[in-house]
Design an enzyme around this catalytic site. Structure first.
Site, PDB file in Angstrom:
ATOM      1  N   LYS A   1      16.131  -4.197  -1.949  1.00  0.00           N
ATOM      2  CA  LYS A   1      15.308  -3.920  -0.757  1.00  0.00           C
ATOM      3  C   LYS A   1      15.355  -5.167   0.147  1.00  0.00           C
ATOM      4  CE  LYS A   1      12.325  -0.748  -3.420  1.00  0.00           C
ATOM      5  NZ  LYS A   1      13.062   0.519  -3.277  1.00  0.00           N
TER       6      LYS A   1
ATOM      7  N   SER B   1       4.112   1.676  -2.328  1.00  0.00           N
ATOM      8  CA  SER B   1       4.973   1.921  -1.169  1.00  0.00           C
ATOM      9  C   SER B   1       4.589   3.140  -0.348  1.00  0.00           C
ATOM     10  CB  SER B   1       6.420   2.046  -1.617  1.00  0.00           C
ATOM     11  OG  SER B   1       6.568   3.192  -2.416  1.00  0.00           O
TER      12      SER B   1
ATOM     13  N   HIS C   1       8.285  -4.094  -3.366  1.00  0.00           N
ATOM     14  CA  HIS C   1       7.937  -4.026  -1.940  1.00  0.00           C
ATOM     15  C   HIS C   1       7.195  -5.292  -1.497  1.00  0.00           C
ATOM     16  CE1 HIS C   1       9.316   0.102  -1.338  1.00  0.00           C
ATOM     17  NE2 HIS C   1       8.994   0.231  -2.617  1.00  0.00           N
TER      18      HIS C   1
HETATM   19  C1  PLP Z   1       7.731  -0.017  -6.807  1.00  0.00           C
HETATM   20  C2  PLP Z   1       9.167   0.205  -7.180  1.00  0.00           C
HETATM   21  N1  PLP Z   1       9.583  -0.155  -8.405  1.00  0.00           N
HETATM   22  C3  PLP Z   1      10.863   0.015  -8.796  1.00  0.00           C
HETATM   23  C4  PLP Z   1      11.791   0.591  -7.950  1.00  0.00           C
HETATM   24  C5  PLP Z   1      13.205   0.744  -8.405  1.00  0.00           C
HETATM   25  O1  PLP Z   1      14.016  -0.205  -7.767  1.00  0.00           O
HETATM   26  P1  PLP Z   1      15.582  -0.171  -7.910  1.00  0.00           P
HETATM   27  O2  PLP Z   1      16.092   0.567  -6.731  1.00  0.00           O
HETATM   28  O3  PLP Z   1      16.040  -1.609  -7.927  1.00  0.00           O
HETATM   29  O4  PLP Z   1      15.893   0.525  -9.181  1.00  0.00           O
HETATM   30  C6  PLP Z   1      11.412   0.976  -6.669  1.00  0.00           C
HETATM   31  C7  PLP Z   1      12.387   1.609  -5.761  1.00  0.00           C
HETATM   32  O5  PLP Z   1      12.196   2.658  -5.230  1.00  0.00           O
HETATM   33  C8  PLP Z   1      10.055   0.794  -6.272  1.00  0.00           C
HETATM   34  O6  PLP Z   1       9.643   1.180  -5.060  1.00  0.00           O
END
Ligand code: PLP
Length: 400
Positions: free
Chosen positions: A245, A186, A214
Site C-alpha cells: 500500500k 479501512s 493502513h
Molecule cells: C488491514 C489489512 N490487513 C491485511 C491486509 C492484507 O495485505 P496484503 O495485501 O499485503 O496481503 C490488508 C489489505 O487489504 C488490510 O487492509
C-alpha cells in the site's frame, strides 16, 4: 439423474448468478496505465483515481520502479527457494533491519503478503493455554490467522474499550493474553485507541498486536504508524504490515517485534516456511522507499494536507462524511442503489471511486470511499470536488 460433476459446476454458476442479482458481484476494473493519481482505463479514458491504497503516491513513481530494476539487476529475478533453504539475500536482511529501525522494533520477518503475516503469526506463538482478544471488525487475514491457532478466542465490540476490558476479565485465567487490532480500520478510517488499549494491556498483563496496513509510512508525526500517532512507540509487542500500500504498492508483508518473537516465527510460521521468498526487486524498492521516508516527511505531510482539504471541502459542498483525520474518507450515501448510481455517475465524470454497501458495511450505511494520496494535486482534488457537487446535485444528495 445428473452426475455430480455437472451439479458441482451448475451449483457454482447458480451462486455466481445470485451474487450478480444481489449486486454483490465484484467486477475487475482494467487499467491500461501505471497506478497513480491519474490512470487510464482499458477504453482509453483518463480518470482521477480516488480508490487506491496509494497513500504516498509511490506505486507508479519512476524512482521506485528504477530501484526495483536496480535490485533485479544486482540480485536477479527470483530465488526459486523458500528463505531458509537458499532464498535469503543481503537485500532481504537489509530490508528487515530497515523496517525494524523505521518502526522502533528489534527485528522483522518478511512475508509474501500481509495476509500471510497475519495468517502465520498466532499459531507459532500461542496455544490452548492462551487467549486472543480481537476487535470485531479486524481484517479477514487476522480472523483467518486466529482460526488456525488453538488459543481461546475472545471478541470485543468494535473500538469499544469497555467491552475490551470485559473480555480481558473473561480471559483472566489464561496464561498469555494478546489484544489484536487493526491500527486503522479501512472501511471508516477509524484509528484504534492504542493509548487506551496499551493502558488496559498493562492493567491486565496482556500483549498488544496491531495491523498497520493502513498506517505504516504516514500515520504519526514522522509516518511510523498508529503507535507513533498515539505516542506508544515501544509499547506494542507485535506489528504486522504491508509493502503493498503506502510503502511502494507492489506486494509483500512483514511482522515486526521482539527478537524472540521473530526468531520463533522464522522457525515455525507456516506461510514463511512453506512459501517462496519475496522477490528481490520488491525488497530493493521497499528499501529505497524506507530510506526516502526516513529522511523526509514531505510525502506524509502532503498527504495530510490533501486529506484535511478534501474533508473540509466535501462537507462544505453538503455531503456527510465519517469524521476523522485519516486519508480514508467515507462519503455517506446510506442507500445501496444510490451509492452504486453515484459511483457510476462519477466514473462518467472522470473520477474512479468505489461504492460499498451491505454486507461489506452495515445495512443503511452505504457509501463511496474516497482515499487521498500525496500524489493528488490541488487541481485534481478541485476537479473531483466539482464532480461530487455535480453528481450530488443531479441525484438530490446535497444537504446545502
Ligand atoms: C488491514 C489489512 N490487513 C491485511 C491486509 C492484507 O495485505 P496484503 O495485501 O499485503 O496481503 C490488508 C489489505 O487489504 C488490510 O487492509
Amino acid at each position: 439423474m445428473s452426475n455430480p460433476q455437472d451439479t458441482f459446476y451448475s451449483g457454482l454458476q447458480q451462486t455466481l448468478d445470485q451474487l450478480r442479482d444481489q449486486g454483490l458481484y465484484k467486477p475487475e476494473r482494467v487499467l491500461a496505465s501505471r497506478q497513480g493519481a491519474e490512470v487510464m482505463s482499458e477504453d482509453g479514458r483518463t480518470l482521477i483515481n480516488m480508490c487506491a491504497n496509494n497513500y504516498l503516491g509511490l506505486s507508479g513513481q519512476e524512482w521506485v520502479a528504477q530501484a526495483s530494476i536496480d535490485a533485479t539487476e544486482k540480485y536477479g529475478y527470483g530465488l526459486s527457494s523458500v528463505r531458509f533453504i537458499c532464498g535469503t539475500q543481503t537485500v532481504h536482511k537489509q530490508l528487515e533491519q530497515a523496517i525494524s529501525k523505521f518502526l522502533g522494533t528489534e527485528d522483522t520477518i518478511l512475508y509474501a503478503a500481509a495476509f500471510d503475516a497475519n495468517g502465520g503469526v498466532f499459531e507459532p506463538l500461542f496455544d490452548e493455554n492462551d487467549a486472543i482478544i480481537s476487535d470485531a471488525l479486524n481484517h479477514a487475514s487476522i480472523i483467518d490467522g486466529i482460526r488456525l491457532c488453538k488459543a481461546a478466542r475472545f471478541r470485543y465490540a468494535h473500538n469499544d474499550m469497555a467491552d475490551l476490558e470485559r473480555q480481558l476479565q473473561a480471559a483472566a485465567d489464561k496464561r498469555h493474553k494478546i489484544i489484536v487490532t487493526d491500527g486503522v480500520f479501512s472501511m471508516d478510517g477509524t484509528i484504534a485507541q492504542l493509548d487506551k488499549i496499551v493502558e488496559l494491556a498493562e492493567k491486565y498483563g496482556a500483549l498488544v498486536m496491531i495491523d498497520e496496513c493502513h498506517a505504516s509510512g504516514f500515520m504519526g508525526k514522522t509516518g511510523r504508524g498508529t503507535h507513533e500517532h498515539h505516542n506508544v512507540i515501544g509499547k506494542i509487542d507485535i506489528i504486522t504490515g504491508t509493502l503493498g500500500k503506502a510503502l511502494g504498492g507492489a506486494m509483500g508483508g512483514f511482522t515486526s517485534g521482539r527478537k524472540e518473537v521473530i526468531e520463533m516465527l522464522r522457525q515455525k510460521s507456516r506461510p514463511y516456511l512453506f512459501s517462496n521468498t519475496l522477490a528481490p526487486s520488491i525488497a530493493g524498492a521497499s528499501l529505497a522507499v524506507l530510506e526516502r521516508l526516513s529522511s523526509s516527511t514531505e510525502l506524509r505531510d502532503r498527504l495530510h494536507e490533501n486529506t484535511a482539504y478534501f474533508r473540509q471541502e466535501i462537507e462544505r459542498i453538503g455531503f456527510t462524511i465519517k469524521p476523522g483525520t485519516h486519508p480514508v474518507v467515507p462519503v455517506m450515501l446510506f442507500d445501496a442503489p444510490v451509492a452504486q448510481k453515484f459511483a457510476a455517475r462519477m466514473y462518467e465524470l472522470g473520477v474512479l471511486l468505489s461504492g460499498f454497501f451491505y454486507p461489506v458495511v452495515p445495512m443503511g450505511q452505504a457509501r463511496v470511499r474516497v482515499q487521498l494520496s500525496a500524489a493528488h494535486t490541488r487541481a485534481q482534488l478541485d476537479t473531483v470536488l466539482k464532480a461530487f457537487e455535480q453528481a450530488g446535485r443531479e441525484l438530490g444528495l446535497l444537504k446545502n
